[in-house]
Write a protein that holds these residues in place. Sequence first.
Motif, PDB file in Angstrom:
ATOM      1  N   VAL A  43       1.343   2.093  -9.695  1.00 22.82           N
ATOM      2  CA  VAL A  43      -0.045   2.558  -9.610  1.00 22.82           C
ATOM      3  C   VAL A  43      -0.923   1.581  -8.827  1.00 22.82           C
ATOM      4  CG1 VAL A  43      -2.118   3.093 -10.974  1.00 22.82           C
ATOM      5  CG2 VAL A  43       0.093   4.005 -11.673  1.00 22.82           C
ATOM      6  N   LYS A  44      -0.821   0.290  -9.153  1.00 28.75           N
ATOM      7  CA  LYS A  44      -1.648  -0.718  -8.478  1.00 28.75           C
ATOM      8  C   LYS A  44      -1.393  -0.716  -6.961  1.00 28.75           C
ATOM      9  CE  LYS A  44      -2.749  -5.595  -8.533  1.00 28.75           C
ATOM     10  NZ  LYS A  44      -2.356  -6.920  -8.997  1.00 28.75           N
ATOM     11  N   ASN A  45      -0.115  -0.733  -6.594  1.00 26.20           N
ATOM     12  CA  ASN A  45       0.237  -0.721  -5.169  1.00 26.20           C
ATOM     13  C   ASN A  45      -0.265   0.517  -4.463  1.00 26.20           C
ATOM     14  OD1 ASN A  45       1.420  -3.108  -4.846  1.00 26.20           O
ATOM     15  ND2 ASN A  45       3.561  -2.390  -5.058  1.00 26.20           N
ATOM     16  N   SER A  46      -0.201   1.645  -5.177  1.00 26.27           N
ATOM     17  CA  SER A  46      -0.660   2.901  -4.574  1.00 26.27           C
ATOM     18  C   SER A  46      -2.134   2.809  -4.223  1.00 26.27           C
ATOM     19  CB  SER A  46      -0.458   4.084  -5.527  1.00 26.27           C
ATOM     20  OG  SER A  46       0.873   4.153  -5.926  1.00 26.27           O
ATOM     21  N   ILE A  47      -2.927   2.228  -5.134  1.00 25.30           N
ATOM     22  CA  ILE A  47      -4.367   2.094  -4.866  1.00 25.30           C
ATOM     23  C   ILE A  47      -4.575   1.226  -3.614  1.00 25.30           C
ATOM     24  CG2 ILE A  47      -6.597   1.241  -5.786  1.00 25.30           C
ATOM     25  CD1 ILE A  47      -5.470   3.624  -7.345  1.00 25.30           C
ATOM     26  N   ASN A  48      -3.825   0.109  -3.540  1.00 26.14           N
ATOM     27  CA  ASN A  48      -3.949  -0.775  -2.363  1.00 26.14           C
ATOM     28  C   ASN A  48      -3.546  -0.060  -1.077  1.00 26.14           C
ATOM     29  OD1 ASN A  48      -4.890  -2.858  -3.879  1.00 26.14           O
ATOM     30  ND2 ASN A  48      -2.865  -3.737  -4.273  1.00 26.14           N
TER      31      ASN A  48
END
Length: 273
Positions: A43-48
């Motif tokens: 999820v975090k990487n997707s936002i980035n």
Amino acid sequence: MRIYGLLGESLKHSISPMIHSLILKGINEEGTYELYEVEKQEVKNSINKFKELGAVGVNVTIPYKTEVMKYLDKISEEAKKIGAVNTICFKNKITIGYNTDYTGFGMLLKNNDIDIYNKKALVLGSGGAAKSVIAYLNDNGIGELTIVSRGANKIEDIHYKKQYDIIPYAEISKLENKDIIINCTPCGMYPSVDICPIEKGSIAKFSTVVDLIYNPKETLLLKYAKELDKKAVNGLYMLIGQAVAAQELWHDRKISSSIINSIYERVKVEKYD
Ligand code: NAP
């Protein structure tokens, strides 16, 4: 190409791409709305990644509406209160989280002329959708609110201005007459269409029944409500409303009710006929 999308875990049956492409067309905006199925650890990487790609906006669905909050720069007041984000705006590399289920629920009430001011409501369930509904009711003058939960004794995280009653299902039969019941549980949702969250006899105590479920068009709860001559409304307008509210945030503009209603009519035909 301007990028929009939906981030979630299992999105195979989502009709969000259809709804958002109708909205984009209705407001003459270009772009592509895609589904992004990811695991929790992504999820975090997707936002980035969305940030790097210059995405305009992304919706978030089950089970990441709370998870995503810790990766955003700012959270709106209503999303903080609810504890869930379903819409992210990417503005000048800043990420802002909103909750448009809240707004969509308000649009459903307005579109169906359901007045909640000083009324007595019963909310079934205590999950994400229930929290948006409770926050909206609280902010818009509900008179009395009772929440029904299978874990009535365990709920601690619904904190709003007023203290509301939280009761188990067994106590519904003891309640006095009320105005509106709002089903925020998945009971009756496809494929479990022969389930009703409460007994038919209890529905007689209310004048209006709202079911947030939109598949099927008419849940068993709504069927019973109609048989008892009650106002019965499904969740499709809220689904359209939350998508429209997201697009309004992404484009910083109001979308007219005539556009919203024509999209609603179109989706109804595509989905139910
Ligand atoms: P959720 O976070 O999983 O919450 C559902 C809640 O329903 C649970 O917290 C639970 O509350 C209750 N529940 C779950 N299974 C149950 C069962 N077998 N019997 C009785 N109660 C049960 O899900 P959600 O995101 O809030 O979504 C709930 C429903 O609203 C879904 O059908 C969803 O499709 C619909 N929805 C519609 C819209 C729309 O735009 N129309 C938007 C959001 C959600 P307790 O543990 O307190 O009993």
